[in-house]
Scaffold this motif. Structure first.
Motif, short mmCIF file in Angstrom:
data_model
loop_
_atom_site.label_atom_id
_atom_site.label_comp_id
_atom_site.label_asym_id
_atom_site.label_seq_id
_atom_site.Cartn_x
_atom_site.Cartn_y
_atom_site.Cartn_z
N GLU A 168 -15.77 1.25 -4.89
CA GLU A 168 -16.83 2.36 -4.49
C GLU A 168 -17.09 3.22 -5.79
O GLU A 168 -18.14 3.60 -5.77
CB GLU A 168 -16.13 3.52 -3.32
CG GLU A 168 -16.89 4.33 -2.90
CD GLU A 168 -18.04 3.86 -2.07
OE1 GLU A 168 -18.07 2.49 -1.63
OE2 GLU A 168 -19.16 4.42 -1.89
N ARG B 105 -13.45 12.48 -6.05
CA ARG B 105 -12.75 12.59 -4.65
C ARG B 105 -12.42 11.37 -4.13
O ARG B 105 -11.86 11.34 -3.10
CB ARG B 105 -13.80 13.58 -3.74
CG ARG B 105 -13.79 15.13 -4.28
CD ARG B 105 -15.43 15.69 -3.97
NE ARG B 105 -15.66 15.08 -2.82
CZ ARG B 105 -15.66 15.89 -1.50
NH1 ARG B 105 -15.10 16.97 -1.44
NH2 ARG B 105 -16.11 15.47 -0.44
N ILE B 106 -13.06 10.36 -4.68
CA ILE B 106 -12.82 8.93 -4.10
C ILE B 106 -11.30 8.64 -4.41
O ILE B 106 -10.82 8.60 -5.56
CB ILE B 106 -13.71 7.93 -4.58
CG1 ILE B 106 -15.32 8.34 -4.63
CG2 ILE B 106 -13.38 6.67 -4.03
CD1 ILE B 106 -15.61 8.37 -3.17
N ARG B 107 -10.55 8.24 -3.18
CA ARG B 107 -9.14 7.85 -3.33
C ARG B 107 -8.93 6.43 -2.34
O ARG B 107 -9.82 6.21 -1.53
CB ARG B 107 -8.33 8.84 -2.54
CG ARG B 107 -8.40 10.41 -3.30
CD ARG B 107 -7.64 10.46 -4.33
NE ARG B 107 -7.34 11.96 -4.58
CZ ARG B 107 -8.45 12.67 -5.37
NH1 ARG B 107 -9.56 11.92 -5.85
NH2 ARG B 107 -8.02 13.69 -5.81
N SER B 108 -7.87 5.86 -2.88
CA SER B 108 -7.38 4.66 -2.11
C SER B 108 -7.14 5.03 -0.62
O SER B 108 -6.39 6.10 -0.63
CB SER B 108 -6.52 3.72 -2.87
OG SER B 108 -6.97 3.23 -3.81
N ALA B 109 -7.39 4.30 0.34
CA ALA B 109 -7.11 4.23 1.56
C ALA B 109 -6.20 3.25 1.74
O ALA B 109 -5.72 2.43 0.85
CB ALA B 109 -7.95 4.39 2.67
N LEU C 183 -10.61 -6.80 1.55
CA LEU C 183 -11.58 -5.65 1.60
C LEU C 183 -11.66 -5.47 -0.03
O LEU C 183 -12.76 -5.04 -0.92
CB LEU C 183 -11.19 -4.46 1.93
CG LEU C 183 -11.16 -4.55 3.72
CD1 LEU C 183 -10.88 -3.33 4.17
CD2 LEU C 183 -12.58 -4.56 3.98
N SER C 184 -10.63 -6.04 -0.79
CA SER C 184 -10.68 -5.88 -2.30
C SER C 184 -11.55 -7.14 -2.94
O SER C 184 -12.25 -6.91 -3.80
CB SER C 184 -9.42 -5.93 -3.13
OG SER C 184 -8.45 -6.91 -2.66
N SER D 199 -10.79 -0.73 -2.75
CA SER D 199 -12.10 -0.29 -2.44
C SER D 199 -12.26 1.02 -3.16
O SER D 199 -13.58 1.38 -3.35
CB SER D 199 -11.85 0.11 -0.86
OG SER D 199 -11.58 -0.77 -0.11
N ALA D 200 -11.53 1.72 -3.43
CA ALA D 200 -11.64 3.02 -4.34
C ALA D 200 -12.43 2.82 -5.65
O ALA D 200 -13.37 3.29 -5.92
CB ALA D 200 -10.47 3.91 -4.53
N GLN E 185 -2.99 -5.58 -2.21
CA GLN E 185 -2.70 -4.48 -0.85
C GLN E 185 -3.78 -4.23 -0.01
O GLN E 185 -3.53 -3.79 1.16
CB GLN E 185 -1.88 -3.24 -1.33
CG GLN E 185 -0.61 -3.77 -1.98
CD GLN E 185 -0.49 -4.15 -3.45
OE1 GLN E 185 -1.61 -4.34 -3.92
NE2 GLN E 185 0.50 -4.17 -3.93
N PRO F 93 -6.31 0.45 4.42
CA PRO F 93 -6.80 0.01 5.56
C PRO F 93 -6.20 -1.21 6.41
O PRO F 93 -6.16 -1.38 7.58
CB PRO F 93 -8.03 -0.49 5.23
CG PRO F 93 -8.09 -0.52 3.71
CD PRO F 93 -6.99 0.37 3.32
N LEU F 94 -5.30 -1.85 5.60
CA LEU F 94 -4.43 -3.02 6.06
C LEU F 94 -2.89 -2.35 6.58
O LEU F 94 -2.33 -3.09 7.16
CB LEU F 94 -4.29 -3.98 5.04
CG LEU F 94 -5.28 -5.10 4.96
CD1 LEU F 94 -6.46 -4.88 4.69
CD2 LEU F 94 -4.88 -6.34 4.03
N GLU F 95 -2.62 -1.12 6.30
CA GLU F 95 -1.41 -0.72 6.60
C GLU F 95 -0.35 -1.71 6.00
O GLU F 95 0.47 -2.29 6.61
CB GLU F 95 -1.12 -0.59 7.98
CG GLU F 95 -2.00 0.56 8.46
CD GLU F 95 -1.91 0.76 9.91
OE1 GLU F 95 -1.16 0.00 10.80
OE2 GLU F 95 -2.67 1.83 10.45
N PHE F 96 -0.43 -1.88 4.72
CA PHE F 96 0.19 -3.04 3.85
C PHE F 96 1.50 -2.66 3.57
O PHE F 96 1.66 -1.40 3.05
CB PHE F 96 -0.62 -3.64 2.72
CG PHE F 96 -0.07 -4.66 2.15
CD1 PHE F 96 -0.86 -6.03 2.33
CD2 PHE F 96 0.80 -4.88 1.47
CE1 PHE F 96 -0.85 -7.13 1.90
CE2 PHE F 96 1.06 -5.81 0.67
CZ PHE F 96 0.35 -7.18 1.03
#
Lengths: 266, 318
Positions: free
Chosen positions: A128, A64-68, A160-161, A124-125, A156, A70-73
């Motif tokens: 995680e 269920r873990i997906r990329s979000a 955080l990456s 992050s995905a 991107q 966060p930076l609105e890149f």
């Protein structure tokens, strides 16, 4: 011909190294290795897990873990859209698939990276899922194998990456302390932040033959030193010679090598 | 003094020179000439105007300002009895990274930091602050020594990145960084990280896994340099400005992301305008956080450090 999904589809395929024309089914049955020259085609994450777990049986975890975003890149297109395109094309699992099953009848967790998903880049995905995989090993006292195949951190997701390197390192440090084995398998290519974190943190570091493995990519180094790089630079054999790897293992021997080595630490 | 030619700093740099010249001409006189006072006021006003609206790229340029104080200057100001220690005991000493022991408020402490050079010869000798594997291995050696004698560790981050060269690859640049990360995650002494200038990717993070991460107001911290990012995304290094904007690499955003714990306010115009004042701010920050960390038992500290980094990142769970 497209890299990234094992041997290309179609009845006949051509080896990228020796140019031999191979029957598709033959190459697939040969674990995506050219029977003529031993060239290791890049495998998908699922092909990798199929090849390592007994009978190709495993359950996937943390799906269920997906990329979000966060930076609105946004570069040429928004990162948000880019993720959707890859999810449709490659699968929803992002750049790593975590499987639990048996290797030689012993429960093991394997995280296999998916190069076809944005060059296997770690956001992050990915961080995680690998962190969760490590924590599950801690909970259930299981060994961990990570099969790296990645260009490095995912730009991107910015800083955080980069922090995923620290996050995964913290989990693997705990595994070390609890004396749970972690074997890193490095495949073509493993570079950047992935190499500079978990891929080089294995209790054992094992690579497939002729894989590109390094910190900086060859183009970056060439630009820095303004010289062409020597033949074989940053390939598995070069790293073995310089003491960075325990072994280079042919794909046909990988499962049995992992089983033998995990056995030493059980 | 070094003068930059970035357009946004043009007036400010001109005034800096003018003020220095005026000051030099008035050495010995006890009064401040009206001319000097006017120039100082003008500089103040100009800085207020320009700095209230800095783009992220302009912040990068400030973080790289040639007059910005480097690690050894801060060490000199903040600590006493500093003794630099050299070498990784395996291959070489790396001048791009300095390490050693000193005293802070009388207590022994370990210090590690990237070191850039000031003039051309020193820049080359220090490899522009880009360590090779032996630099990171020296850092880890000193950190382990600190652990053995229960000394806190302070790291200063200011690097464009780990050096991307043939020799660095041969000696395992990636392995050296990776080893620092996995070791730092569980060192049973307080680790305070101060990002003073450029936080360049893995080469910065290799000193960055600490209990507290403090960041100077105009420092930057990023997964890739804006130039590198632009080269990859648009095949065009000159679009670094856009890349810097997209990467969100400035202190304010990083605080929002939870990547850093505290922003250390810089003197008006930046650290280079008043290095002494900057040192005092850093010193106070270190003192405050060290006091808090010293109250924790090592196991509690390591467990908090784990949670801190474990929670970093933003992913969806659906």
């Amino acid at each position: 011909m497209k890299k990234g999904q094992g041997v290309p589809r179609g009845l006949w395929i051509k080896c990228e190294r020796c140019g031999a024309i191979l029957y598709h089914k033959e190459a697939t049955a040969n674990l995506h290795v050219c029977p003529k020259c031993d060239y290791h085609f890049r495998m998908s994450a699922h092909q990798r897990l199929d090849s390592l777990f007994d009978g190709g049986r495993y359950k996937t975890l943390f799906n269920r873990i997906r990329s979000a975003d966060p930076l609105e890149f946004t570069d040429s297109k928004p990162y948000r859209d880019r993720i959707k395109i890859y999810q449709k094309k490659v699968g929803p699992q992002d750049a790593v698939v975590v499987g639990q099953g048996e290797i030689d009848r012993s429960q093991t967790i394997v995280a296999a990276m998916e190069y076809a998903f944005m060059g296997g880049s770690m956001g992050s995905a990915v961080g995680e899922k690998i962190a969760l995989a490590g924590e599950r090993c801690l909970d259930r006292r299981l060994p961990l194998v990570i099969v790296a195949c990645s260009g490095g951190a995912r730009m991107q997701e910015g800083i955080l990456s980069l922090m995923q390197m620290a996050k995964i390192s913290a989990v693997l440090a705990r595994m070390r302390e609890k004396r749970l084995p972690f074997i890193s398998v490095l495949t073509d290519p493993t570079t950047g932040g992935v190499t500079a974190s978990f891929a080089m943190q294995g209790d054992l570091n094992i690579a497939e033959p002729a894989s590109l493995i390094g910190f900086a990519g060859p183009r970056v180094i060439e630009q820095t030193i303004r010289q062409t790089l020597p033949e074989g630079f940053q390939r598995s054999e070069f790293l073995l010679e310089h003491g960075m790897l325990d072994r280079i293992v042919h794909r046909h021997e990988l499962k049995s090598t992992l089983a033998t080595c995990l056995g030493y630490f059980r | 003094m070094a003068i930059t030619t970035h357009p946004f700093l043009e007036t400010i740099e001109k005034l800096r020179v003018e003020i220095l010249e005026l000051e030099a001409s008035q050495v010995g006189s006890s009064e401040v000439s009206p001319e000097l006072e006017a120039a100082r006021n003008q500089l103040d006003a100009e800085i207020t105007k320009v700095y209230s609206n800095l783009s992220r790229w302009e912040t990068c340029l400030l973080a790289r300002h040639p007059d910005r104080p480097y690690t050894l200057a801060y060490i000199h100001d903040i600590f006493t009895d500093f003794t630099e220690m050299h070498g990784d005991r395996r291959f070489a000493d790396d001048p791009a990274l300095v390490a050693g022991f000193a005293r802070f408020d009388g207590e022994p402490i370990a210090i590690i930091g990237h070191q850039k050079g000031r003039d051309t010869a020193e820049k080359v000798r220090r490899n522009f602050g880009m360590p090779r594997p032996e630099g990171y291995r020296k850092a880890l050696r000193i950190m382990k020594l600190a652990v053995r004698f229960k000394r806190p560790i302070i790291t200063f981050i200011d690097t464009p990145g780990a050096y991307p060269g043939i020799d660095a690859e041969e000696r395992g640049q990636a392995e050296a960084i990776a080893d620092n990360l996995i070791e730092m995650a569980r060192l049973p002494v307080p680790i305070i990280v101060v990002i003073t200038g450029e936080g360049g990717s893995g080469g910065a993070l290799a000193l960055g896994l600490g209990d507290r991460v403090l960041m100077l107001e105009h420092a930057v911290y990023s997964v890739i340099s804006p130039e590198g990012c632009a080269a990859i995304l648009w095949k065009d290094q000159s679009r670094a400005e856009e890349a810097a904007q997209a990467l969100k690499l400035t202190s304010e955003t990083l605080k929002e992301f939870g990547v850093i714990d505290e922003i250390l306010t810089e003197p008006h115009g930046g650290a280079h305008m008043d290095p002494g004042a900057m040192s005092s701010t850093i010193e106070a920050g270190i003192r405050r956080h060290l006091r808090q960390l010293k109250k924790l038992r090592p196991e509690a500290m390591i467990s908090r450090r784990y949670k801190k980094f474990r929670s970093m990142g933003v992913a969806a769970d659906r």
